[in-house]
Write a protein that holds these residues in place. Sequence first.
Motif: not given
Length: 381
Positions: A133, A179, A354
Amino acid sequence: MRFPVSVISLLTGYLFKKKLTGQKKFPMVMMLEPLHACNLTCTGCGRIREYKDTINEVVAVEDCLKAVDTSDTPVVVICGGEPLVYGNIVELVNKLLERKKQVYVATNAMFLERRLKEFTPNSRFFFAIHLDGLEETHDMLVERKGVFKMAIDAIKAAKKAGFQVTVNTTIYKETDMDEIDLMLGYLDTLGVDGYMVSPAGAYSSVQTQEIFMTKTDVREKFKNVDKMMKKYRMHNTPIFMEFLQGKRELSCAAWGVPTYNPKGWKGPCYLMTDAHYGSYQELVEKTDWSKYGPGKDKRCDNCMVHVGYDPVAFLALRGSLIQRMRDTVKMFMWQFFAPNNASRMRDDAVVPLPPRRPVPQSQMELHPVKLENFFAEPVAR
Ligand code: SF4
């Protein structure tokens, strides 16, 4: 897994040879774990937990090569543990390349920049970097701040030095697929050559079991993955992606991606350990494969990992003649006409972050590893 043209001809010959000799079970990709020691304690990693009693053991280069030679595997993924902690990694890679293998070093990239100059670019050699991520998410999952940035710096350095780089992403229950889309878009700007995504395998040795998904969760999570396949150079086969989406069923072919580690050949698969064997042949012959797979062993019921199912796409295009022809065309298109936005690296790439998430304290002290046993210079954790 996508292959360069030189390897496709080798693989075609390999598959033809297996067909001619009537060999039904054979390895396509070998997961070679020369050690289990690691410089991280990722939340979802089963290895550092399952093998904590033998975490300081290593396999000698000659034993790794013997295992590769006797199993006749065309593709070798060197993993672990962290392979860049393995002192003889360069010798191992070079000797595998001399044997015309396609070689991946699956790394968290923490030591990549410092060791990069020891390696030489080759069309059959890839660094496969683990990124789950964007910055906050990845650092949380690897339980250490700053790892995402180190991986990004290493990718930039490796691309500048002419290496091929792929990124492997494990998808957990909490993973936000938007994401991941954002991350792959960003990685394209760094010139990354391809991506592999796979749902996390539920290791029994991992304490936080709630991070793993059921089959229903996986199908929901991957329902829009077609868009990703069209946008990015995915190394997962389209057939495996259809399986993840619930559009088709596949049977487990874990013998196609066997694992070799300091204890031997791990059976039945990368995820589960019921025994270790002295050779690949022994693993194939002594494992009762009819006992494994969903509905046969409850540990397999929610398993959809690529190490169990992706090789089937190459080995067992099943169904009617029309279905098989369609699948063959699909595989051909995927192999030769996938999107390639990553041809040019941009220096001005900006990481879109994020929302912040809490990062738990490192659990390194739970798994003490003497890195200096493997690495000549002092090692900063
Ligand atoms: S389904 Fe196959 S790969 Fe998955 S856990 Fe079972 S034996 Fe292993």
